[in-house]
Design a protein around this motif. Sequence first.
Motif, short mmCIF file in Angstrom:
data_model
loop_
_atom_site.label_atom_id
_atom_site.label_comp_id
_atom_site.label_asym_id
_atom_site.label_seq_id
_atom_site.Cartn_x
_atom_site.Cartn_y
_atom_site.Cartn_z
N THR A 106 58.72 17.63 66.87
CA THR A 106 57.95 17.90 65.65
C THR A 106 56.91 18.96 66.00
OG1 THR A 106 58.25 15.69 64.72
CG2 THR A 106 56.38 16.97 63.92
N TYR A 107 56.91 20.05 65.20
CA TYR A 107 55.95 21.14 65.40
C TYR A 107 55.37 21.51 64.04
CZ TYR A 107 54.27 25.95 66.05
OH TYR A 107 53.51 27.09 66.05
N GLN A 108 54.04 21.38 63.92
CA GLN A 108 53.33 21.67 62.68
C GLN A 108 53.98 20.98 61.47
OE1 GLN A 108 52.89 25.93 62.33
NE2 GLN A 108 51.27 26.00 63.90
N GLY A 109 54.34 19.71 61.65
CA GLY A 109 54.89 18.90 60.57
C GLY A 109 56.37 19.10 60.33
N ILE A 110 57.02 20.01 61.08
CA ILE A 110 58.45 20.28 60.92
C ILE A 110 59.19 19.57 62.06
CG2 ILE A 110 60.23 22.05 60.82
CD1 ILE A 110 58.03 23.99 59.89
N SER A 111 60.20 18.76 61.70
CA SER A 111 60.97 18.02 62.69
C SER A 111 62.41 18.51 62.73
CB SER A 111 60.96 16.51 62.39
OG SER A 111 59.64 16.01 62.46
N GLY A 112 62.98 18.52 63.91
CA GLY A 112 64.37 18.92 64.08
C GLY A 112 64.71 19.02 65.55
N TYR A 113 65.81 19.75 65.85
CA TYR A 113 66.32 19.84 67.21
C TYR A 113 66.12 21.25 67.76
CZ TYR A 113 68.56 15.43 66.06
OH TYR A 113 68.79 14.14 65.69
N THR A 114 65.62 21.35 69.01
CA THR A 114 65.40 22.62 69.69
C THR A 114 66.16 22.60 71.01
OG1 THR A 114 63.24 23.00 68.68
CG2 THR A 114 63.69 24.13 70.76
N PHE A 115 66.86 23.70 71.31
CA PHE A 115 67.62 23.80 72.55
C PHE A 115 66.68 23.58 73.73
CE2 PHE A 115 69.80 26.49 75.85
CZ PHE A 115 70.87 25.63 76.04
#
Length: 686
Positions: A661-670
Motif C-alpha cells: 500500500t502506497y499513499q492509499g493505493i494497494s496492489g502488487y509490485t514486482f
Amino acid sequence: MGTLIGTSVAVGAGESGTRPRLADIGAWLAGGEKGAVAHAHGLTGDVDGKVVLPAGMAGHPVSVAQDGDTTLVLDERTGEVVRIDASQLSAAQSADYGAAGLQLVSGGAQAYVVDPAKGTVQQIDPARTTAKSPPVDVGGRPGAAVVDGEGTLWLPLPDSGTVVPFVKGVRGTAIKVAEAGHDLSLTVADGSPVVTDRTAGVTRVLTATGVRGSFDLGDAVAGTDPAGVLVPAGTDGSAVPVLAAGTGDLVVVDIRSRHTTRAQVPTEAHDLGAPQLLGKRVYIPDESTGRLLVYDTALSALAEPVQVTKGAGELELFVRDGLLWANDPDGAAAAVIDADGEVRHIAKYRAEVPSAREPGDQPVEDSVPTGIPAAPVPPPAGAPDPTAPPSGGASGPPSGQTPGPGPGSTPPAPEPGAPGAPQAESRSGAIRITFAKALGATPQRYVLKGATPDQTVTPDGVGPDGPFTFEVRGGSCEEQYSFTVVAEYGGGKPDKESAPSALARPCIAPGAPQGLTVTPAQGGHGGTVTWEAPQDTSGQVTYVVSGPDGTVETADTSRTYANLRNGDTHVVSVAARNAAGSGGAASGTLNLIPRPQKMNIVNNQSNPKTVGIREFPTTQEGERAGSIPGMSSPEVTVHCKVQGQELTESGEKTDVWARITYQGISGYTFDAYVHSRFNNDVWYCE
C-alpha cells in the motif's frame, strides 16, 4: 433463576374485592387433574393464587416452564401452549402447536418447542406464545433439551452422539460428546450445559465451542442399564447428582471444585425419579410410595424420608430460588423444602385461593403473610399417624406393644451394631471416607479396612464420639478403591463391619494447563503450542489437543503445526486428562494472518520511469492501480508476498511480487523494487 412475580408478599384471599400480589419467592405448580396451575409461597407453603387453564385441558398432563416473570404451560396431549398472566391470574395468550408429546423449555427470555417425533425445534415468543420462526429440522430424533441462563437451547442427538446449541433460534455447530447411539441426558449446572453419557458413564461440561471438561463416573454407572441412570434437568449450584437406580450407586460431581462424591443408597427396587440436590442433601423421588428418599452427604447417611402424596404416583422435582419443590402434577399434594431440610406441605386445591381478577380488583400490598397454613399431608395407608395419641392412653403402652421394664429393673444392654456404609469423596491425591456411627452399643473405636500397602490412613482409629472421617492418601489414580469401617467393641463383644463403600479414585480431574503459549512459525504456515502441567495433577496425565488437525491425545507439553494456509486463524485448546477425567481447558489462537511491514522501495533512485502498482501479480492481465514516481525510494507498507509472473528488472530475476500500500493505493509490485523475498518478516499471502 430470577424472582417470579411482583414486589410484595401477600398470602390469602384478603378483603372482599381484592386479590393478592403473588410472592416473590414462589413457584407455579401443575394440577392437571383440575385443569389449573397454582402458585405457592416458598417460605410458608401457602397457595396465594391459581389460574384455571382453557377448557379442554382438565385431566390432561401439563408441564410448566418458568423463566423470571414469564410462565408458560404446555398441554402435553394437544400441544397447546398457554401463558399465565400473573397480574390478572388468568391464562392470557395461547397458541396450538398441534401435536402430542412436545417438550416446552425456556430460559434467558427465550422459549422453544421441541417435537421429538418430527425431530424439529421451533423458537416461540414467550410473551405471545406464537411462533417466532418456522420449525428447524435437527437431522435426527432429539432427546430432552435444556435452556441455559443465556437463553441458549441445548439439544442432544443420541443417534449421532452430538449436542446442538441454538442461539436465539439459530442452529450452531454440533458438538461431538459421545459415540453414536449412546444415551445422553442434559443438565444445566452453575449456568453451564452438562451432558451425561449414560451409556459410557461420563459427564461432560460444554461450551459453544466444544467440551470444556469431563468426569468419569466409574463403575457406579458404566455397564448399568442407561435408562436407569437418572440425572436432573437442572441444579441450583455446581454439583450434579447422578443415580444408578438399579444398584443405588449415587455420584455427585462438582463441576467447579472437580470433587466427586460416591455413596450407596438403598433403592429397594422402587420406581425412582431423577435426584435433586439442595444444600448437603440429595432428594430422590420414590414414585412407588409418593415420598422423597433423603440422603445427607454431610452425615453420610439416609435421613428421614419426606412423604409428599398419599400413595404411588408421579413426582416432579425442581430447584428454584434456593428451594426444592416436589409436586404431584396429577393430584392435590405438593411440598417445598428449604436448605435446612424444613418441609412445608402445599394443598394446591384449597377452595378459597384467589383466581382471575374481576374489573376493579386491586392487589393487596400488605407484606405480612396472612394465609391459612396448609394442612399436612396424611400419612399413607398403614403408616402410623405421628399426630395421633397413643392408643393405650396415658396409663399404658400402645396396643400390641410389650410393656417396658418395671420400676427398679435393669434394661437390657444394647447390642453391637455396624457403622453406616461409608461415603467416598475423591480428592487430589486422597480419598476422604465419612460414615455414620454405629447404632446400639458404643464401640471403643472405629478403624478403616481395605487400604492397600501403598496407602496411608489418617487417623489410625476414630473414637466413639467422632469425627467420623478417615483420609486415605496414596494409591494409584488409575485404580478404584473400596473400604469398610469396622466398629471394635472389645470386652468379648464381636466387632461389626459396615457395608463396603462405593468405588473411588485417589484423584480428581486435573485443572486447565498453565502458561499456554502459541507461537507462529517464521513465515507462517504453522506454529507451535506449548503449555505447562496443571498445578494439581495426580496420576498419569495426558493432554487432549484440539486444533487445525483435529483432536489428538499426547503425553507431550507441546504441539507443532505445519503446512497450513496463511491468512487463516485457528483456535487451539488443550485439556489435561487423567483417569478421573478432564476438569478444564486452556486455549489460544494461532494467527496466520501476515503482519504488515514498513519497507522502502529499492532500485529506483536512478530510474526515471515509474514503478507500477498492479491489480494482479503480472503484467499480462489487469491494469495499473497506481504507481510510484521514478528517482525515489519512499516508504511503503508491505502486507505479504505472492508468486506471480517471472520477470527480470534491474538485473534481478524472480517470480515474487509484493502486495503493498502506497499513499492509499494497494496492489502488487514486482519484488525487484521491494525485496520482500529477503525479509523473513514478510510472509507469503497464502
